[in-house]
Write a protein that holds these residues in place. Structure first.
Motif, mmCIF file in Angstrom:
data_model
loop_
_atom_site.group_PDB
_atom_site.id
_atom_site.type_symbol
_atom_site.label_atom_id
_atom_site.label_comp_id
_atom_site.label_asym_id
_atom_site.label_seq_id
_atom_site.Cartn_x
_atom_site.Cartn_y
_atom_site.Cartn_z
ATOM 1 N N PHE A 139 38.978 38.673 40.049
ATOM 2 C CA PHE A 139 39.420 37.355 39.573
ATOM 3 C C PHE A 139 38.314 36.327 39.377
ATOM 4 C CE2 PHE A 139 41.644 33.344 41.413
ATOM 5 C CZ PHE A 139 42.259 32.979 40.225
ATOM 6 N N SER B 64 41.633 41.334 45.953
ATOM 7 C CA SER B 64 42.176 39.990 45.661
ATOM 8 C C SER B 64 42.216 39.164 46.940
ATOM 9 C CB SER B 64 43.630 40.081 45.194
ATOM 10 O OG SER B 64 43.772 40.881 44.103
ATOM 11 N N ALA B 65 42.602 37.913 46.788
ATOM 12 C CA ALA B 65 42.844 37.066 47.963
ATOM 13 C C ALA B 65 44.035 37.651 48.723
ATOM 14 C CB ALA B 65 43.150 35.653 47.511
ATOM 15 N N GLU C 30 39.204 34.962 47.531
ATOM 16 C CA GLU C 30 38.604 36.287 47.324
ATOM 17 C C GLU C 30 37.330 36.442 48.161
ATOM 18 O OE1 GLU C 30 40.474 35.023 44.988
ATOM 19 O OE2 GLU C 30 41.640 36.744 44.319
ATOM 20 N N THR D 173 46.102 32.657 47.199
ATOM 21 C CA THR D 173 45.685 31.894 46.007
ATOM 22 C C THR D 173 46.599 30.668 45.828
ATOM 23 O OG1 THR D 173 44.766 33.864 45.019
ATOM 24 C CG2 THR D 173 45.237 32.055 43.498
ATOM 25 N N ARG E 97 45.342 33.832 36.483
ATOM 26 C CA ARG E 97 46.099 34.361 37.622
ATOM 27 C C ARG E 97 46.325 35.851 37.467
ATOM 28 N NH1 ARG E 97 48.718 31.346 41.614
ATOM 29 N NH2 ARG E 97 48.623 33.384 42.592
ATOM 30 N N GLU E 98 46.311 36.539 38.521
ATOM 31 C CA GLU E 98 46.456 38.002 38.571
ATOM 32 C C GLU E 98 45.273 38.697 37.897
ATOM 33 O OE1 GLU E 98 49.056 39.003 40.314
ATOM 34 O OE2 GLU E 98 49.977 37.016 40.357
ATOM 35 N N GLY E 99 44.162 37.976 37.802
ATOM 36 C CA GLY E 99 43.025 38.494 37.037
ATOM 37 C C GLY E 99 42.214 39.598 37.713
ATOM 38 N N SER E 100 42.561 39.967 38.936
ATOM 39 C CA SER E 100 41.771 41.007 39.614
ATOM 40 C C SER E 100 41.864 42.371 38.934
ATOM 41 C CB SER E 100 42.217 41.172 41.062
ATOM 42 O OG SER E 100 41.973 40.009 41.760
#
Ligand code: ASP
Length: 417
Positions: free
Chosen positions: A183, A37-38, A121, A43, A197-200
């Motif tokens: 993400f 993730s970032a 990311e 983010t 959001r939180e899609g990783s």
């Protein structure tokens, strides 16, 4: 092959990046795809860039500088040699973002958001990949946007599984060590999209499904899935095993450790998901797999903040039934409002909504001519799975309760924040 996911908290600083190596040393480093993730809360920082840009705010430069500084500090800590090519690489990714902003002509928030927020990311994976290489971990860095294909529903894109599967078959080396972004994805025209959001976590699920991985591990700053968010509840306990169904329920009600969409692809192929502490990689953590529902069996507490409680009743005391309920739901769908709880009586209908896309005003404009509308913003939705009397008493203490409801396994309550 295994899929690992390191979230923002696990790579929030140089120490976190170094720790990725520590994890690989302890659990092995071959046949692994690492989703990153970032870094930290980057983010949110990119979201500010988007806002400043679209609002033509003077803060734009500061917002970009903040992002630059954050990453440069991490780089300076990780790479003693300032001539290392990674410095140029990160600078060029950031100037690429600045060029994207300059060239962009669209005012469409969701589209611009995805074209910019993805840089979080892109930067984090470039740093992790370069650092692993420097430390002798040969790896290949893949741009997830060339692999995960979606529709063009920016900020909440839907995966095109067939095309994604083809790209994964073609481009992902199942041997060795691969690094890629969580993400982010892209649409048929190659514009960047994001998975929410939180899609990783979801990205990890997609990679695992399409590569028939043997497992997914989400590396966290907590020991695993707890029976409540430790930032909100005291004395939380570790859950050692959760079935897919139960995990989907927990994630749906708002347990933030696992992104709700992540579990479906894993369940379909019965790929186990482990949630483990990146500080103690050899600890068992939590496993989500086929089998017992919840071990140990105990009440699980979930809170979703910043919800809206909306109650509608008919203007003429007629019933709220199928036809108007279907119309109301189609509006929720149009405005991307997520429904967390529903309660209805003959002439009224209440829902708890999550307005992630800031569309509530538009929804109200549509509803007001047709219904009598009452709403309360900034409420919290509390859920207890596998509740008992003590759990309810504990939760209800000192709360201003607006609505409650229960089924055999789930107790829910909406209260003022
Ligand atoms: N970086 C994205 C976010 O903060 C995705 C993720 O971390 O899962 O939402």
């Amino acid at each position: 092959m295994k899929v690992f996911k390191f979230g923002g908290a696990s790579v929030k600083d140089a120490k976190g990046v170094r720790n990725v190596i520590d994890v690989l040393q302890k659990v092995g480093d071959s046949n692994i795809v690492i989703i990153v993730s970032a870094m930290g809360k980057m983010t949110n920082a990119f979201e500010r860039v988007v806002d400043d840009y679209l609002n033509k705010s003077e803060e734009l430069k500061n917002s970009i500088d903040f992002i630059k500084k954050y990453h440069i500090e991490i780089l300076e800590d990780l790479f003693e040699n300032r001539q290392h090519p990674v410095f140029k690489k990160i600078n060029s990714i950031i100037s690429d973002m600045e060029t994207t902003l300059k060239r962009n002509k669209s005012r469409q928030y969701d589209y611009v958001y995805d074209q910019i927020v993805c840089y979080g990311e892109l930067i984090s994976t470039a740093i992790v990949s370069e650092y692993l290489s420097k430390e002798g971990y040969v790896n290949s860095l893949l741009d997830a946007r060339n692999i995960i294909k979606t529709d063009d529903d920016y900020r909440d894109a839907t995966v095109d599984w067939e095309t994604t599967q083809q790209y994964i078959d073609k481009k992902v080396n199942k041997k060795g060590l691969t690094i890629t972004q969580g993400f982010i994805a892209s649409d048929a025209n190659n514009f960047t999209t994001t998975l929410g959001r939180e899609g990783s976590d979801y990205t990890a699920g997609i990679f695992a499904y399409c590569t028939n991985a043997s497992s997914v591990t989400i590396w966290k700053d907590v020991p695993g899935v707890l029976n409540g968010d430790p930032r909100v509840f005291e004395n939380t306990k570790l859950l050692s095993q959760i079935s897919y169904e139960e995990a989907i329920e927990l994630a749906f009600y708002g347990a933030s450790v696992i992104h709700p969409k992540t579990l479906q692809p894993l369940q379909r192929k019965e790929i186990p998901l482990y949630v483990k502490s990146f500080l103690n990689p050899q600890d068992e953590g939590t496993s989500v797999k086929k089998g017992q529902r919840l071990v140990p069996q105990m009440p699980c507490f979930i809170v979703k903040k910043d919800q809206i409680l909306l109650s509608l009743s008919s203007l003429d005391f007629s019933f709220i039934v199928e036809d108007n309920i279907s119309e109301i739901f189609s509006l929720f769908h149009t405005y991307h409002l997520k429904v967390d709880l529903i309660q209805n009586s003959a002439i009224s209908f209440s829902v708890c909504l999550d307005d992630k896309f800031d569309n509530f005003k538009k929804l109200l404009m549509q509803l007001k001519p047709k219904f009598s509308v009452v709403y309360e913003k900034n409420v919290s939705l509390f859920t207890i799975r596998h509740f008992n009397k003590e759990a309810i008493l504990f939760l209800e203490e000192n709360k201003d309760i607006l609505l409650k409801q229960g089924t055999k396994e789930t107790y829910q309550m909406v209260a003022k924040q």
